[in-house]
Design an enzyme around this catalytic site. Structure first.
Site, PDB file in Angstrom:
ATOM      1  N   GLU A  59       0.900  -1.230  -0.068  1.00 46.88           N
ATOM      2  CA  GLU A  59       0.063   0.069   0.031  1.00 46.88           C
ATOM      3  C   GLU A  59       0.872   1.129   0.019  1.00 46.88           C
ATOM      4  O   GLU A  59       0.214   2.398  -0.295  1.00 46.88           O
ATOM      5  CB  GLU A  59      -1.090   0.077   1.197  1.00 46.88           C
ATOM      6  N   ALA A  81       8.902  -3.538   5.765  1.00 44.62           N
ATOM      7  CA  ALA A  81       9.913  -4.688   5.772  1.00 44.62           C
ATOM      8  C   ALA A  81       9.216  -5.783   5.017  1.00 44.62           C
ATOM      9  O   ALA A  81       8.261  -6.310   5.622  1.00 44.62           O
ATOM     10  CB  ALA A  81       9.832  -4.811   7.306  1.00 44.62           C
ATOM     11  N   ILE A  83       9.777  -9.499   4.386  1.00 46.64           N
ATOM     12  CA  ILE A  83      10.613 -10.935   4.550  1.00 46.64           C
ATOM     13  C   ILE A  83      10.244 -12.242   3.874  1.00 46.64           C
ATOM     14  O   ILE A  83       9.079 -12.613   4.042  1.00 46.64           O
ATOM     15  CB  ILE A  83      10.440 -10.940   6.129  1.00 46.64           C
ATOM     16  N   HIS A  89       4.938 -14.497  -2.138  1.00 43.82           N
ATOM     17  CA  HIS A  89       5.096 -13.597  -3.526  1.00 43.82           C
ATOM     18  C   HIS A  89       5.809 -12.585  -3.090  1.00 43.82           C
ATOM     19  O   HIS A  89       5.620 -11.258  -3.668  1.00 43.82           O
ATOM     20  CB  HIS A  89       3.587 -13.186  -3.852  1.00 43.82           C
ATOM     21  N   PHE A 114      12.950   4.935  -1.068  1.00 41.50           N
ATOM     22  CA  PHE A 114      12.626   3.840  -0.891  1.00 41.50           C
ATOM     23  C   PHE A 114      13.350   3.279   0.314  1.00 41.50           C
ATOM     24  O   PHE A 114      14.313   3.127   0.415  1.00 41.50           O
ATOM     25  CB  PHE A 114      13.163   2.788  -2.275  1.00 41.50           C
ATOM     26  N   ARG A 128      19.059  -4.484  10.591  1.00 44.64           N
ATOM     27  CA  ARG A 128      19.007  -3.033   9.742  1.00 44.64           C
ATOM     28  C   ARG A 128      17.807  -2.082  10.339  1.00 44.64           C
ATOM     29  O   ARG A 128      17.740  -1.026   9.511  1.00 44.64           O
ATOM     30  CB  ARG A 128      18.699  -3.677   8.486  1.00 44.64           C
TER      31      ARG A 128
HETATM   32  N1  RBF Z   1       3.433  -6.618   3.833  1.00 44.87           N
HETATM   33  C1  RBF Z   1       4.781  -6.260   4.236  1.00 44.87           C
HETATM   34  O1  RBF Z   1       5.030  -5.024   4.516  1.00 44.87           O
HETATM   35  N2  RBF Z   1       5.811  -7.120   4.433  1.00 44.87           N
HETATM   36  C2  RBF Z   1       5.649  -8.600   4.416  1.00 44.87           C
HETATM   37  O2  RBF Z   1       6.600  -9.279   4.578  1.00 44.87           O
HETATM   38  C3  RBF Z   1       4.257  -8.979   4.161  1.00 44.87           C
HETATM   39  N3  RBF Z   1       3.934 -10.343   3.873  1.00 44.87           N
HETATM   40  C4  RBF Z   1       2.753 -10.827   3.175  1.00 44.87           C
HETATM   41  C5  RBF Z   1       2.670 -12.184   3.033  1.00 44.87           C
HETATM   42  C6  RBF Z   1       1.470 -12.310   2.746  1.00 44.87           C
HETATM   43  C7  RBF Z   1       1.105 -14.073   2.504  1.00 44.87           C
HETATM   44  C8  RBF Z   1       0.400 -11.578   2.466  1.00 44.87           C
HETATM   45  C9  RBF Z   1      -1.037 -11.777   2.039  1.00 44.87           C
HETATM   46  C10 RBF Z   1       0.659 -10.175   2.523  1.00 44.87           C
HETATM   47  C11 RBF Z   1       1.966  -9.767   3.184  1.00 44.87           C
HETATM   48  N4  RBF Z   1       2.074  -8.463   3.189  1.00 44.87           N
HETATM   49  C12 RBF Z   1       3.116  -7.892   3.789  1.00 44.87           C
HETATM   50  C13 RBF Z   1       0.858  -7.375   3.394  1.00 44.87           C
HETATM   51  C14 RBF Z   1       0.875  -6.663   1.845  1.00 44.87           C
HETATM   52  O3  RBF Z   1       1.874  -5.761   1.747  1.00 44.87           O
HETATM   53  C15 RBF Z   1      -0.438  -5.901   1.740  1.00 44.87           C
HETATM   54  O4  RBF Z   1      -0.485  -5.191   2.786  1.00 44.87           O
HETATM   55  C16 RBF Z   1      -1.546  -6.917   1.859  1.00 44.87           C
HETATM   56  O5  RBF Z   1      -1.301  -7.975   0.807  1.00 44.87           O
HETATM   57  C17 RBF Z   1      -2.902  -6.012   1.561  1.00 44.87           C
HETATM   58  O6  RBF Z   1      -2.972  -5.549   0.182  1.00 44.87           O
END
Ligand code: RBF
Length: 155
Positions: A59, A81, A83, A89, A114, A128
């Site tokens: 977002e 962050a 991970i 994905h 960024f 970090r």
């Molecule tokens: N958002 C992050 O900022 N960091 C993550 O490591 C992260 N891992 C995610 C893993 C999964 C399986 C999903 C579904 C979402 C993850 N998101 C993560 C959230 C993503 O950036 C976003 O906020 C949501 O997918 C809603 O659009």
């Protein structure tokens, strides 16, 4: 004579918006703390700092775009962050976020920094975000100040 342009790290009369992803909050709160500390140390006024939280890194570009278009800021810093171990994905999101933030910068002419960690593990991210490899949030804030000054000099 060669003209050299290089932005200085001055926070005087600089307005910065920080967009912070709530996902992996343990990490992003530390990135935010580092960024706020760096901005304050370089003279950015409290009224010149806005913090906006969003759900996750995906977002960040949309919020950054909205803030950049508002005309109320000189730079946007996006903090998140990602991970890999917990995000199947990962590459897709990381690529989208990087491209999206780059697009915001080019479309609006504002530095859009960024500050998103992309690591294998939570431990590497924490290293970090105020750990043994410094604080990338602070570095992102300094990049914003340098870019604001560099762009002002190029006016
Ligand atoms: N958002 C992050 O900022 N960091 C993550 O490591 C992260 N891992 C995610 C893993 C999964 C399986 C999903 C579904 C979402 C993850 N998101 C993560 C959230 C993503 O950036 C976003 O906020 C949501 O997918 C809603 O659009």
């Amino acid at each position: 004579m060669v003209q050299v342009v290089e932005g200085q790290l001055s926070g005087r009369d600089v307005r910065v918006a920080l967009v912070v992803a709530r996902w992996n909050r343990l990490v992003t709160e530390s990135l935010l703390a580092g960024a706020l500390d760096a901005l304050r140390r370089h003279g950015v006024a409290e009224e010149g700092i806005t913090v906006v939280w969003c759900p996750g890194s995906f977002e960040l570009p949309l919020v950054a775009q909205k803030l950049a278009r508002s005309g109320s800021y000189d730079a946007i810093v996006a903090l998140g962050a990602l991970i890999r171990g917990e995000t199947p994905h990962f590459e897709y999101i990381a690529g989208q976020v990087a491209a999206g933030l780059g697009q915001v910068a080019l479309q609006t002419g504002l530095p859009c920094i960024f500050g998103v960690l992309t690591t294998e593990t939570l431990e590497q991210a924490l290293e970090r975000a105020g750990g043994k490899y410094g604080n990338k949030g602070a570095e992102a804030a300094l990049a914003a100040l340098e870019m604001v000054d560099a762009l002002r000099r190029l006016r």
